[in-house]
Design a protein around this motif. Structure first.
Motif: not given
Length: 162
Positions: A19, A29-30, A32-33, A36-37, A40, A157
């Motif tokens: 990220i 936001a990071k 949350q990303t 999600q990763k 996934d 990150i």
């Protein structure tokens, strides 16, 4: 055939596991990303996830209302305790040993089983030490190495620190 510790090389994470800094520090936001990763990647739910972050990133996140307010977080004790222990399913750990290049600090989200470790060498010596009046001296050396087991269980990150 395995390499010795002196021959070992670093392997860069795939771009999809990074990220990018985007000109900001650690933000919700990071996180949350990263979550999600994590989802996934289909990593088994029983694996705990940990985030390693710098004191600077901790301070920045403590300044975000969504991370500290009881309106957004059920157990909002972050400002009382001065720390964030668990957030978005990640357990947080402060580290002052994370790589920093220029103003970009590399923080990491890691699944519990993402890193494998192995013993590379053990050395033991017992003998008289003439420098210590010939007292018996025990010398013990243990060298460990570590390796990523699965790239999808490690998320870098990148965060700006000014």
């Amino acid at each position: 055939e395995g390499k010795s510790l002196k021959e070992a090389t670093n392997v860069v994470l795939p771009a999809g596991q990074i990220i990018v800094a985007g000109g900001v520090g650690l933000t919700i936001a990071k996180l949350q990303t990263a979550r999600q990763k994590r989802e996934d990647a289909n990593v088994p739910e029983q694996y705990k996830w940990h985030i390693f972050w710098s004191p600077f990133q901790k301070t920045e996140l403590l300044n975000e209302t969504k991370a500290t307010s009881g309106d957004f977080v059920a157990a909002a004790r972050a400002l009382v305790d001065g720390t964030i222990k668990v957030f978005l399913g990640f357990e947080f750990h402060v580290s002052t040993r994370l790589t920093k290049v220029g103003t970009t600090r590399k923080c990491f989200a890691v699944a519990e089983r993402a890193i494998g470790r192995g013993r590379a060498m053990t050395k033991v010596q017992i003998g008289e030490d003439p420098a210590k009046k010939f007292n018996t001296r025990v010398y013990y050396e243990w060298i460990y190495g570590a390796v990523r087991v699965e790239d999808v269980q490690v998320i870098e990150i990148d965060c700006i620190e000014t």
